[in-house]
Write a protein that holds these residues in place. Structure first.
Motif, PDB file in Angstrom:
ATOM      1  N   GLY A   1       1.837   9.264  -6.722  1.00 13.81           N
ATOM      2  CA  GLY A   1       2.120  11.032  -5.890  1.00 13.81           C
ATOM      3  C   GLY A   1       1.198  10.494  -4.784  1.00 13.81           C
ATOM      4  O   GLY A   1       1.289  12.193  -4.537  1.00 13.81           O
ATOM      5  N   GLY A   2       0.827  10.199  -4.064  1.00  7.87           N
ATOM      6  CA  GLY A   2       0.830  10.376  -2.116  1.00  7.87           C
ATOM      7  C   GLY A   2       1.340  10.470  -1.413  1.00  7.87           C
ATOM      8  O   GLY A   2       2.888   9.825  -1.973  1.00  7.87           O
ATOM      9  N   ASP A   3       1.548  10.411  -0.189  1.00  7.19           N
ATOM     10  CA  ASP A   3       2.526  10.307   0.980  1.00  7.19           C
ATOM     11  C   ASP A   3       1.902   9.217   1.370  1.00  7.19           C
ATOM     12  O   ASP A   3       1.477   8.673   1.757  1.00  7.19           O
ATOM     13  N   PRO A   4       3.317   7.894   1.314  1.00  7.28           N
ATOM     14  CA  PRO A   4       3.456   6.809   1.566  1.00  7.28           C
ATOM     15  C   PRO A   4       3.916   6.734   3.539  1.00  7.28           C
ATOM     16  O   PRO A   4       2.837   5.497   3.380  1.00  7.28           O
ATOM     17  N   ASP A   5       3.697   8.168   3.721  1.00  6.79           N
ATOM     18  CA  ASP A   5       4.117   7.944   4.933  1.00  6.79           C
ATOM     19  C   ASP A   5       2.285   8.456   6.089  1.00  6.79           C
ATOM     20  O   ASP A   5       2.325   7.882   7.264  1.00  6.79           O
ATOM     21  N   SER A   6       1.218   8.490   4.890  1.00  2.75           N
ATOM     22  CA  SER A   6       0.039   8.271   5.722  1.00  2.75           C
ATOM     23  C   SER A   6      -0.325   7.444   5.311  1.00  2.75           C
ATOM     24  O   SER A   6      -1.872   6.892   6.168  1.00  2.75           O
ATOM     25  N   VAL A   7       0.280   5.784   4.716  1.00  2.00           N
ATOM     26  CA  VAL A   7      -0.226   4.177   5.200  1.00  2.00           C
ATOM     27  C   VAL A   7       0.084   4.055   6.370  1.00  2.00           C
ATOM     28  O   VAL A   7       1.312   4.201   6.799  1.00  2.00           O
TER      29      VAL A   7
ATOM     30  N   ARG B   1       0.374  -0.797   0.074  1.00  2.00           N
ATOM     31  CA  ARG B   1      -0.463  -0.156  -0.033  1.00  2.00           C
ATOM     32  C   ARG B   1       0.814   1.345  -0.007  1.00  2.00           C
ATOM     33  O   ARG B   1       0.289   2.207  -0.403  1.00  2.00           O
ATOM     34  N   ARG B   2       1.742   1.458   0.907  1.00  2.00           N
ATOM     35  CA  ARG B   2       3.399   2.614   0.378  1.00  2.00           C
ATOM     36  C   ARG B   2       3.630   2.456  -1.037  1.00  2.00           C
ATOM     37  O   ARG B   2       3.450   3.536  -1.263  1.00  2.00           O
ATOM     38  N   ARG B   3       3.948   1.906  -1.423  1.00  2.00           N
ATOM     39  CA  ARG B   3       4.326   1.681  -2.797  1.00  2.00           C
ATOM     40  C   ARG B   3       3.748   2.252  -3.784  1.00  2.00           C
ATOM     41  O   ARG B   3       3.380   2.998  -4.218  1.00  2.00           O
ATOM     42  N   ALA B   4       2.103   1.676  -3.600  1.00  2.00           N
ATOM     43  CA  ALA B   4       1.004   2.493  -4.378  1.00  2.00           C
ATOM     44  C   ALA B   4       0.868   3.322  -4.218  1.00  2.00           C
ATOM     45  O   ALA B   4       0.811   4.447  -5.309  1.00  2.00           O
ATOM     46  N   LYS B   5       1.020   3.709  -2.964  1.00  2.00           N
ATOM     47  CA  LYS B   5       0.685   5.491  -2.728  1.00  2.00           C
ATOM     48  C   LYS B   5       2.009   5.917  -3.257  1.00  2.00           C
ATOM     49  O   LYS B   5       1.737   7.409  -4.021  1.00  2.00           O
ATOM     50  N   GLU B   6       2.925   5.439  -3.198  1.00  2.00           N
ATOM     51  CA  GLU B   6       4.071   6.988  -3.580  1.00  2.00           C
ATOM     52  C   GLU B   6       3.336   6.689  -5.143  1.00  2.00           C
ATOM     53  O   GLU B   6       4.456   8.017  -6.380  1.00  2.00           O
TER      54      GLU B   6
END
Length: 81
Positions: free
Chosen positions: A62-68, A54-59
């Motif tokens: 263009g999302g913030d992986p730290d929000s996962v 999920r972190r990799r997908a968020k990144e």
């Protein structure tokens, strides 16, 4: 927890899982206790893999992986393959 920390934790858990499985196969340890420990380890490992994906997908999008954040074990274990 960043990606490298998650990967390091996964590697630790995979090593622990391998050791437990080898010990169980050889009969060197109490089976009931260690099967329970193995179950906990497997669920935590699933949770870490889910978090990493999920972190990799968020990144990637263009999302913030730290929000996962890690999902509850019950949610991760309820996925359909």
């Amino acid at each position: 927890m960043d990606q490298q920390q998650i990967l390091a934790r996964i590697a630790e858990m995979v090593d622990a899982e391998k050791t437990l499985r080898e010990s169980l196969a050889s009969g060197a340890i109490d089976e009931a206790t260690e099967r329970a420990r193995l179950g906990v380890l497997e669920r935590e490992l699933d949770q870490c893999w889910d978090l990493l994906r999920r972190r990799r997908a968020k990144e990637e999008f263009g999302g913030d992986p730290d929000s996962v954040r890690a999902r509850p074990v019950a949610q991760v274990e309820g996925y359909q393959s």
